[in-house]
Design a protein around this motif. Sequence first.
Motif, PDB file in Angstrom:
ATOM      1  N   SER A  52       0.840  -1.109  -0.004  1.00 12.12           N
ATOM      2  CA  SER A  52       0.078  -0.048   0.091  1.00 12.12           C
ATOM      3  C   SER A  52       0.924   1.149   0.095  1.00 12.12           C
ATOM      4  N   LYS A  53       1.910   1.432   0.732  1.00  9.54           N
ATOM      5  CA  LYS A  53       2.908   2.397   0.921  1.00  9.54           C
ATOM      6  C   LYS A  53       3.441   2.547  -0.457  1.00  9.54           C
ATOM      7  N   LEU A  54       4.076   1.489  -1.036  1.00  4.80           N
ATOM      8  CA  LEU A  54       4.622   1.687  -2.367  1.00  4.80           C
ATOM      9  C   LEU A  54       3.481   2.167  -3.547  1.00  4.80           C
ATOM     10  N   GLN A  55       2.421   1.884  -3.404  1.00  7.42           N
ATOM     11  CA  GLN A  55       1.430   2.548  -4.360  1.00  7.42           C
ATOM     12  C   GLN A  55       1.348   3.920  -4.153  1.00  7.42           C
ATOM     13  N   GLU A  56       1.251   4.270  -2.813  1.00  6.26           N
ATOM     14  CA  GLU A  56       1.468   6.011  -2.349  1.00  6.26           C
ATOM     15  C   GLU A  56       2.633   6.469  -2.985  1.00  6.26           C
ATOM     16  N   ASP A  88       4.380   5.483  -5.524  1.00  8.57           N
ATOM     17  CA  ASP A  88       4.349   5.755  -6.968  1.00  8.57           C
ATOM     18  C   ASP A  88       3.496   6.766  -7.427  1.00  8.57           C
ATOM     19  N   SER A  89       2.153   6.987  -6.880  1.00  7.25           N
ATOM     20  CA  SER A  89       1.536   7.895  -7.058  1.00  7.25           C
ATOM     21  C   SER A  89       1.850   9.570  -6.869  1.00  7.25           C
ATOM     22  N   LEU A  90       2.768   9.419  -5.881  1.00 10.24           N
ATOM     23  CA  LEU A  90       3.530  10.930  -5.340  1.00 10.24           C
ATOM     24  C   LEU A  90       4.602  11.273  -6.457  1.00 10.24           C
ATOM     25  N   THR A  91       5.328  10.283  -6.898  1.00 14.94           N
ATOM     26  CA  THR A  91       6.532  10.586  -7.771  1.00 14.94           C
ATOM     27  C   THR A  91       6.277  10.307  -9.231  1.00 14.94           C
ATOM     28  N   GLY A  92       4.922   9.793  -9.494  1.00 13.37           N
ATOM     29  CA  GLY A  92       4.534   9.642 -10.777  1.00 13.37           C
ATOM     30  C   GLY A  92       4.414  10.837 -11.512  1.00 13.37           C
ATOM     31  N   LYS A  93       3.983  11.789 -10.995  1.00 13.96           N
ATOM     32  CA  LYS A  93       3.886  13.006 -11.710  1.00 13.96           C
ATOM     33  C   LYS A  93       5.059  13.836 -12.118  1.00 13.96           C
ATOM     34  N   ILE A  94       6.233  13.506 -11.152  1.00 10.31           N
ATOM     35  CA  ILE A  94       7.457  14.037 -11.611  1.00 10.31           C
ATOM     36  C   ILE A  94       8.189  13.243 -12.562  1.00 10.31           C
ATOM     37  N   ALA A  95       8.074  11.907 -12.685  1.00  8.28           N
ATOM     38  CA  ALA A  95       8.476  11.296 -13.612  1.00  8.28           C
ATOM     39  C   ALA A  95       7.914  11.533 -15.043  1.00  8.28           C
ATOM     40  N   ALA A  96       6.466  11.522 -14.864  1.00  8.13           N
ATOM     41  CA  ALA A  96       5.847  11.907 -15.972  1.00  8.13           C
ATOM     42  C   ALA A  96       6.314  13.284 -16.875  1.00  8.13           C
ATOM     43  N   ALA A  97       6.710  14.086 -16.111  1.00  3.49           N
ATOM     44  CA  ALA A  97       7.093  15.369 -16.336  1.00  3.49           C
ATOM     45  C   ALA A  97       8.458  15.571 -16.835  1.00  3.49           C
ATOM     46  N   GLY A  98       9.141  14.293 -16.918  1.00  8.48           N
ATOM     47  CA  GLY A  98      10.525  14.424 -17.490  1.00  8.48           C
ATOM     48  C   GLY A  98      11.707  14.284 -16.401  1.00  8.48           C
ATOM     49  N   GLY A  99      11.266  14.104 -15.209  1.00 13.96           N
ATOM     50  CA  GLY A  99      12.185  13.841 -14.216  1.00 13.96           C
ATOM     51  C   GLY A  99      12.558  15.230 -13.347  1.00 13.96           C
ATOM     52  N   ALA A 100      13.354  15.011 -12.156  1.00 16.02           N
ATOM     53  CA  ALA A 100      13.661  16.219 -11.503  1.00 16.02           C
ATOM     54  C   ALA A 100      14.729  17.238 -12.114  1.00 16.02           C
ATOM     55  N   ARG A 121      10.962  19.955 -12.498  1.00 14.28           N
ATOM     56  CA  ARG A 121      11.418  20.756 -11.267  1.00 14.28           C
ATOM     57  C   ARG A 121       9.846  21.578 -10.855  1.00 14.28           C
ATOM     58  N   MET A 122       9.082  21.670 -11.614  1.00 15.07           N
ATOM     59  CA  MET A 122       7.871  22.429 -11.423  1.00 15.07           C
ATOM     60  C   MET A 122       7.093  21.230 -10.707  1.00 15.07           C
ATOM     61  N   ALA A 123       7.306  20.103 -11.179  1.00 12.71           N
ATOM     62  CA  ALA A 123       6.160  19.114 -10.436  1.00 12.71           C
ATOM     63  C   ALA A 123       6.653  18.827  -8.999  1.00 12.71           C
ATOM     64  N   VAL A 124       8.057  18.955  -9.007  1.00 12.21           N
ATOM     65  CA  VAL A 124       8.355  18.749  -7.503  1.00 12.21           C
ATOM     66  C   VAL A 124       8.042  19.568  -6.581  1.00 12.21           C
ATOM     67  N   ALA A 125       8.114  20.855  -6.969  1.00  5.29           N
ATOM     68  CA  ALA A 125       7.651  22.330  -6.156  1.00  5.29           C
ATOM     69  C   ALA A 125       5.937  21.836  -5.878  1.00  5.29           C
ATOM     70  N   ASP A 126       5.257  21.467  -6.851  1.00  2.00           N
ATOM     71  CA  ASP A 126       4.040  21.101  -6.587  1.00  2.00           C
ATOM     72  C   ASP A 126       3.850  20.058  -5.520  1.00  2.00           C
ATOM     73  N   THR A 127       4.622  19.138  -5.678  1.00  2.00           N
ATOM     74  CA  THR A 127       4.311  17.835  -4.962  1.00  2.00           C
ATOM     75  C   THR A 127       4.935  18.327  -3.456  1.00  2.00           C
ATOM     76  N   TRP A 128       6.037  18.958  -3.457  1.00  2.00           N
ATOM     77  CA  TRP A 128       6.520  19.536  -2.037  1.00  2.00           C
ATOM     78  C   TRP A 128       5.469  20.265  -1.162  1.00  2.00           C
ATOM     79  N   LYS A 129       4.156  20.931  -1.940  1.00  2.00           N
ATOM     80  CA  LYS A 129       3.185  21.588  -1.026  1.00  2.00           C
ATOM     81  C   LYS A 129       2.436  20.340  -0.511  1.00  2.00           C
ATOM     82  N   THR A 130       2.182  19.273  -0.804  1.00  2.00           N
ATOM     83  CA  THR A 130       1.564  18.416  -0.235  1.00  2.00           C
ATOM     84  C   THR A 130       2.107  17.635   0.908  1.00  2.00           C
ATOM     85  N   VAL A 131       3.505  17.458   1.003  1.00  2.00           N
ATOM     86  CA  VAL A 131       4.113  16.725   1.710  1.00  2.00           C
ATOM     87  C   VAL A 131       4.995  17.532   2.719  1.00  2.00           C
TER      88      VAL A 131
END
Length: 515
Positions: free
Chosen positions: A66-70, A72-84, A90-100
């Motif tokens: 269950s945690k692995l799915q979470e 993958d969901s968190l980092t999937g947006k960063i990977a889909a945007a081309g990586g950090a 980097r924009m996806a990283v900034a958006d993700t940071w706001k949630t964690v």
Amino acid sequence: MPVEAVMPNAPVAQQNVQPAPPATPDEKYEVAVANRDPKALVSLAKETVGTPLSQISLFSANNINSKLQEFDSLTGKIAAAGGAGTPEGRMAVADTWKTVKDNPQWGDALLRYVLGDKQGAAKMITGGDITTRITFDKFGKQIKEQINALGEKVDVIDLETGQPIGMADYAKRGGGLPAWENTLGNLLEKENLKTNITKLNENVEKNNAWSAKTAALTPKYTELSDIFANLKNKDIAPDALAKVFQFANQSMGATAAQSSNKSLLNQFQKGVGFREGEQVSKSVASQFGLPAGTWSFNGKGGITNEKGETKSFSDLEQAQNTNNVSQENTKNFNQTQADLLKFLKTSKLNDADQTQLLRALELSRDIGREQLELVGKHGTPTFLTLPSAFNLEDQYSRGRVQALQGASNAEVMDAFTNFYNKSIKNYGPGQAPKPNEIENAFTNSEEYKNIQAKYLGMTKEILSEPRKFESSAKPEKPVAPKPKTAVAPRPGTSGSTAPAVLDLNTLIPIKRKEK
């Protein structure tokens, strides 16, 4: 042309290599968890079906998935945007940071992911939520452990120094439960919190009552000890002294005997410690004051003698009632006092010595009565030593040791209060020690051991003092056997409520310090 094989003239010695022993279930769990391998955990659950380890293995496998799915969901947006490493990433990283950002564990994991440590980041998240647990090592030192949901130790801190503890040092200090047991402990701790808090409050009430009473009883114990010391070289008939010392022994030891008897009866009522038809030992028979004869456990909640007479365990328990014991103590006092007054009428003792003998009798009665009332209302702290009745031919030494034993409890309570106050402040909201955990840790502390060592020295001094009188008078009632060796008290187990009832060489007392 093929080369012919040449056989050696002598056999080649083979190394005697012992095969590695098969991994234990505990080891299999730890390897599977370290590798974050849900399949291995499910396989282990099948191997150990029907055990707590099996349940914990399935729990951990589900937790990792269950945690692995979470993650993958968190980092999937960063990977889909081309990586950090890309502008979009980097924009996806900034958006993700706001949630964690408000969750340190996820924030640290995201930072590791961005820095390229994807495996380390996933391992942090799949470890699950981190729980802080306050425990004690085998020396009574308090430790803060941070443990994830899989039972892995994330951090271990010595609360006295504030410094981290390495795993090797941690093991030397008595730590090191298997990881799956840590996971089980985390789950049970949440369920048992209400019970632990209730037990903690009960112990606080008990310990406060004893702290106040031992402080009030200490002057009486000290006065009694001083009287015995003053009598040691007096020309007093041994039989008269024997009466006083014998009553003092029984009165001050009544509480310890009552506690011991109740503990034994609790076992009997649970069907522990005997078999149906088994004969009651002479020591147990005398301990409960059974009439002469052969008594056997009848398997019906009691005992029966050869005449067919029966006593239930409830009957025996009623005989240990505080009021009954107190009444018996008063009866013995009245008889002893009458015998002593009869002796004093014809003795040549001066008024001061006569007054001391009678005062010793009264102090013994008062101490016994107050202790019985305290135990009857509050029970006894597991770490405290009650003045116990024991068989020692030198009755002067017996009386003095008991008096010092009782006087010491005020200092023991002071030491425990300081230990408790220092320990309890480290528990945060939603945390509480296990039943008697702080009390048991106290018995492993240097403070407690120092009191033991000091008192044993005082006991030896009393036993070596020269005196004029000796008495071979036998106690009217059976008492505990004379100890053969000096043995340190065994700490009570977690959850135990049986008080420490120790004999001559296992006592822990000293006089209370002046404040």
